[in-house]
Design a protein around this motif. Structure first.
Motif, PDB file in Angstrom:
ATOM      1  N   TRP A  19       0.846  -1.205   0.000  1.00  0.00           N
ATOM      2  CA  TRP A  19       0.000   0.000   0.000  1.00  0.00           C
ATOM      3  C   TRP A  19       0.879   1.252   0.000  1.00  0.00           C
ATOM      4  O   TRP A  19       0.719   2.129  -0.842  1.00  0.00           O
ATOM      5  CB  TRP A  19      -0.918  -0.033   1.212  1.00  0.00           C
ATOM      6  CG  TRP A  19      -1.808   1.148   1.368  1.00  0.00           C
ATOM      7  CD1 TRP A  19      -1.566   2.256   2.119  1.00  0.00           C
ATOM      8  CD2 TRP A  19      -3.104   1.353   0.781  1.00  0.00           C
ATOM      9  NE1 TRP A  19      -2.616   3.133   2.040  1.00  0.00           N
ATOM     10  CE2 TRP A  19      -3.575   2.598   1.225  1.00  0.00           C
ATOM     11  CE3 TRP A  19      -3.893   0.592  -0.067  1.00  0.00           C
ATOM     12  CZ2 TRP A  19      -4.815   3.109   0.850  1.00  0.00           C
ATOM     13  CZ3 TRP A  19      -5.138   1.102  -0.449  1.00  0.00           C
ATOM     14  CH2 TRP A  19      -5.583   2.341   0.009  1.00  0.00           C
ATOM     15  N   ASP A  20       1.817   1.322   0.938  1.00  0.00           N
ATOM     16  CA  ASP A  20       2.699   2.484   1.050  1.00  0.00           C
ATOM     17  C   ASP A  20       3.546   2.660  -0.209  1.00  0.00           C
ATOM     18  O   ASP A  20       3.734   3.789  -0.680  1.00  0.00           O
ATOM     19  CB  ASP A  20       3.615   2.347   2.270  1.00  0.00           C
ATOM     20  CG  ASP A  20       2.861   2.414   3.587  1.00  0.00           C
ATOM     21  OD1 ASP A  20       1.685   2.846   3.602  1.00  0.00           O
ATOM     22  OD2 ASP A  20       3.450   2.013   4.612  1.00  0.00           O
ATOM     23  N   PHE A  21       4.060   1.568  -0.744  1.00  0.00           N
ATOM     24  CA  PHE A  21       4.882   1.581  -1.948  1.00  0.00           C
ATOM     25  C   PHE A  21       4.095   2.193  -3.112  1.00  0.00           C
ATOM     26  O   PHE A  21       4.587   3.065  -3.832  1.00  0.00           O
ATOM     27  CB  PHE A  21       5.306   0.146  -2.243  1.00  0.00           C
ATOM     28  CG  PHE A  21       6.173  -0.071  -3.456  1.00  0.00           C
ATOM     29  CD1 PHE A  21       6.913   0.935  -4.040  1.00  0.00           C
ATOM     30  CD2 PHE A  21       6.271  -1.338  -4.005  1.00  0.00           C
ATOM     31  CE1 PHE A  21       7.734   0.704  -5.143  1.00  0.00           C
ATOM     32  CE2 PHE A  21       7.077  -1.586  -5.100  1.00  0.00           C
ATOM     33  CZ  PHE A  21       7.805  -0.563  -5.671  1.00  0.00           C
ATOM     34  N   TYR A  26       2.018   6.879  -6.583  1.00  0.00           N
ATOM     35  CA  TYR A  26       0.684   7.166  -7.131  1.00  0.00           C
ATOM     36  C   TYR A  26      -0.284   7.495  -5.995  1.00  0.00           C
ATOM     37  O   TYR A  26      -1.163   6.700  -5.670  1.00  0.00           O
ATOM     38  CB  TYR A  26       0.161   5.961  -7.925  1.00  0.00           C
ATOM     39  CG  TYR A  26       1.128   5.465  -8.974  1.00  0.00           C
ATOM     40  CD1 TYR A  26       1.233   6.116 -10.203  1.00  0.00           C
ATOM     41  CD2 TYR A  26       1.942   4.357  -8.736  1.00  0.00           C
ATOM     42  CE1 TYR A  26       2.130   5.666 -11.167  1.00  0.00           C
ATOM     43  CE2 TYR A  26       2.838   3.906  -9.691  1.00  0.00           C
ATOM     44  CZ  TYR A  26       2.932   4.564 -10.902  1.00  0.00           C
ATOM     45  OH  TYR A  26       3.823   4.120 -11.847  1.00  0.00           O
ATOM     46  N   PRO A  27      -0.160   8.664  -5.381  1.00  0.00           N
ATOM     47  CA  PRO A  27      -1.000   8.987  -4.219  1.00  0.00           C
ATOM     48  C   PRO A  27      -2.498   8.957  -4.514  1.00  0.00           C
ATOM     49  O   PRO A  27      -3.304   8.663  -3.622  1.00  0.00           O
ATOM     50  CB  PRO A  27      -0.541  10.386  -3.814  1.00  0.00           C
ATOM     51  CG  PRO A  27       0.376  10.866  -4.866  1.00  0.00           C
ATOM     52  CD  PRO A  27       0.779   9.712  -5.713  1.00  0.00           C
ATOM     53  N   GLY A  30      -4.788   5.872  -3.462  1.00  0.00           N
ATOM     54  CA  GLY A  30      -5.375   5.780  -2.135  1.00  0.00           C
ATOM     55  C   GLY A  30      -6.727   6.444  -2.031  1.00  0.00           C
ATOM     56  O   GLY A  30      -7.541   6.092  -1.175  1.00  0.00           O
ATOM     57  N   GLU A  31      -6.980   7.392  -2.903  1.00  0.00           N
ATOM     58  CA  GLU A  31      -8.261   8.088  -2.914  1.00  0.00           C
ATOM     59  C   GLU A  31      -9.348   7.252  -3.587  1.00  0.00           C
ATOM     60  O   GLU A  31     -10.525   7.441  -3.324  1.00  0.00           O
ATOM     61  CB  GLU A  31      -8.124   9.432  -3.636  1.00  0.00           C
ATOM     62  CG  GLU A  31      -7.133  10.363  -2.969  1.00  0.00           C
ATOM     63  CD  GLU A  31      -6.746  11.537  -3.849  1.00  0.00           C
ATOM     64  OE1 GLU A  31      -7.372  11.736  -4.917  1.00  0.00           O
ATOM     65  OE2 GLU A  31      -5.805  12.258  -3.469  1.00  0.00           O
ATOM     66  N   ARG A  32      -8.940   6.333  -4.451  1.00  0.00           N
ATOM     67  CA  ARG A  32      -9.905   5.539  -5.215  1.00  0.00           C
ATOM     68  C   ARG A  32     -10.145   4.157  -4.624  1.00  0.00           C
ATOM     69  O   ARG A  32     -10.979   3.414  -5.132  1.00  0.00           O
ATOM     70  CB  ARG A  32      -9.416   5.385  -6.657  1.00  0.00           C
ATOM     71  CG  ARG A  32      -9.318   6.703  -7.398  1.00  0.00           C
ATOM     72  CD  ARG A  32      -9.142   6.508  -8.875  1.00  0.00           C
ATOM     73  NE  ARG A  32      -8.077   5.592  -9.238  1.00  0.00           N
ATOM     74  CZ  ARG A  32      -7.035   5.907  -9.988  1.00  0.00           C
ATOM     75  NH1 ARG A  32      -6.897   7.124 -10.434  1.00  0.00           N
ATOM     76  NH2 ARG A  32      -6.130   5.009 -10.291  1.00  0.00           N
TER      77      ARG A  32
END
Length: 153
Positions: A19-21, A26-27, A30-32
């Motif tokens: 997840w962090d990687f 591609y921040p 995390g929103e999608r």
């Protein structure tokens, strides 16, 4: 620091690291995506990968915390007359947590993977590096090869 193959007890850390990687580059991902949805999908994949032996997930850890990981999938080749056929290794998801970068953790882990692959007589390791990781692989003895062809669907 200890280098070893991942076990089922490492799955929660591996999920969070994936997840962090992803969000590091591609921040917007995390929103999608809900973490819980990703956690289920990735957890199922990792359980199957570790149990089946289809994947070899190498980790570097310190005091129970995973600092770096490398995922290896073996690809078996069709036998050819006149020679012993060995599989090759596809390397992906190479990641070191940010606070341990530049300290040799990733290189030590990669060195162990290289040693293991040579001992197992794998023909070669292939990796598709990001622009930012080309230097890392070069420092560790990897060279560019002819680009494979691909077809997108």
């Amino acid at each position: 620091m200890k280098v070893r193959l991942a076990q089922e007890t490492d799955i929660d850390q591996l999920i969070k690291m994936r997840w962090d990687f992803t969000l590091e580059d591609y921040p917007e991902m995390g929103e999608r995506t809900e973490y819980s949805t990703f956690q289920k999908e990735c957890g199922d994949f990792l359980k199957e990968a570790i149990v089946s032996g289809d994947w070899f997930i190498w980790i570097a850890e310190n005091d129970g915390r995973i600092l770096s990981h490398i995922y290896i999938e073996l690809l078996k080749k069709v036998p050819r007359p006149g020679r012993i056929t060995h599989p090759f290794a596809y390397m992906t998801n190479v990641y070191t947590v940010p606070e341990y970068r530049g300290q040799g953790v990733g290189s030590k882990l990669l060195s162990k993977v290289d040693e293991w692959a040579a001992d197992m007589k794998y023909e070669f390791i292939i990796v598709w590096p990001s622009e930012t990781s080309i230097e890392f692989y070069g420092r560790n003895g990897y060279t560019h090869c002819e680009e494979p062809m691909e077809k997108h669907f």
